[in-house]
Enzyme design. Structure first.
Site, PDB file in Angstrom:
ATOM      1  N   HIS A 141       0.819  -1.221   0.000  1.00 36.37           N
ATOM      2  CA  HIS A 141       0.000   0.000   0.000  1.00 36.37           C
ATOM      3  C   HIS A 141       0.849   1.267   0.000  1.00 36.37           C
ATOM      4  CE1 HIS A 141       0.388  -0.430   4.495  1.00 36.37           C
ATOM      5  NE2 HIS A 141       0.447   0.887   4.437  1.00 36.37           N
ATOM      6  N   SER A 261       4.600   1.804   8.068  1.00 32.95           N
ATOM      7  CA  SER A 261       4.243   0.757   7.112  1.00 32.95           C
ATOM      8  C   SER A 261       5.437   0.474   6.212  1.00 32.95           C
ATOM      9  CB  SER A 261       3.059   1.201   6.248  1.00 32.95           C
ATOM     10  OG  SER A 261       1.875   1.249   6.998  1.00 32.95           O
TER      11      SER A 261
END
Length: 316
Positions: A141, A261
């Site tokens: 992502h 992330s």
């Protein structure tokens, strides 16, 4: 003795079968693997096999790609502190569990922290980790937006960034890789890689990574990256045990936040000696969701291991 009627019935049945087959009832073909590589480069042709060079080792527990310390030669630059929102994770990014036990990495020129990179792109701010001279592993992502169905624009990648200090400068991305399963937003396939314009990994080094089918519960790991709730561009880490070991995910109580992330979930002093250094077991992807009280990362399975290896090899 076979009767004429039996022969006739057999011929009719056979002809019907042939007719049905000719009308399009063909044997079903296997669906493509959700790990099938996809690239931002239209000319990229996915490998159908993987080549294990001498840096890939194996034992009865699994496969290992060796770590490399790099030269560590500093080429420091000072730049204006950049504030960019963290890339949107598929689930909650509010991942501090209880008290915040993260500690700042003050010396980001020490290995392996210099091999952890800050990523800035049109999607947002993320973390990644070097796996080869020109290849960064990160979350899917961070480089592919499933809502728009498009890859990020050119990313700026800064190894060992420390606030406004860039000890090794910054390099640009040239292309991205994800597994096809991430295009639909399936978090089991939330991983990817960035190919860089320069072999900065020769300087900052890169992580080892490993695949095993064994349970990893109780394994002490560290997550280090660039959270969006701290001073821009500062690196923070937290260590602790893996709580839940699943086929596609590892779960843990280490504190993280949006911007982390893509961070490596790694063993500091690896008991997996074939890694020859810090060894990543997963890619951190998201925070607490779905009733679980743990943060999660995409586990390095055999398919993930092979994709990372092929993407690393294609950049050399």
């Amino acid at each position: 003795m076979v009767s004429k009627k039996s022969v006739k019935r057999g011929l009719i049945t056979g002809l019907i079968g042939i007719s049905i087959y000719s009308l399009g009832m063909h044997p079903a073909q296997a669906a493509p693997s959700p790990h099938t590589p996809v690239s931002s480069d239209p000319s990229y042709k996915a490998e159908t096999s993987v080549t294990y060079d001498p840096n890939i080792k194996s034992d009865q527990y699994g496969l290992y790609s060796k770590a490399f310390t790099g030269t560590g030669k500093v080429n420091e630059t000072k730049e204006k502190a950049e504030k960019k929102s963290p890339a949107k994770a598929p689930y909650s990014i509010k991942s501090v569990i209880g008290s915040d036990d993260r500690t700042r990495v003050t010396n980001t020129t020490a290995y392996p922290y210099r091999a952890i990179v800050h990523i800035s792109s049109s999607i947002g701010s993320c973390t990644g980790w070097m796996i080869g001279p020109k290849t960064v592993a990160t979350a899917g992502h961070c480089i592919y937006d499933t809502s728009s169905g498009s890859f990020a624009g050119t990313a700026t990648v800064s190894p060992g960034r420390n606030g406004t200090s860039y000890p090794y400068g910054s390099v640009k991305s040239t292309r991205y890789f994800i597994p096809s399963g991430w295009r639909s937003g399936n978090t089991n396939y939330d991983y990817g890689a960035i190919e860089l314009s320069e072999p900065i990994g020769n300087t900052v080094g890169y992580f080892g990574y490993s695949y095993t089918t064994s349970s990893l519960v109780g394994t002490t790991v560290t997550i280090s990256g660039y959270p969006g709730d701290k001073t821009a561009g500062t690196q923070w880490q937290h260590s602790g045990p893996i709580a839940i070991s699943e086929t596609y995910k590892l779960q843990y109580a280490m504190d993280t936040y949006g911007g982390q992330s893509g961070s490596p979930v790694f063993e500091q002093s690896s008991s997996r000696t074939n890694c020859s250094g810090p060894c990543s077991l997963a890619v951190h992807t998201n925070g607490v969701y779905g009733g679980s009280s743990y943060n999660r990362g995409t586990r390095i399975t055999k398919e993930v291991f092979d994709n990372l290896t092929n993407w690393k090899n294609s950049a050399q």
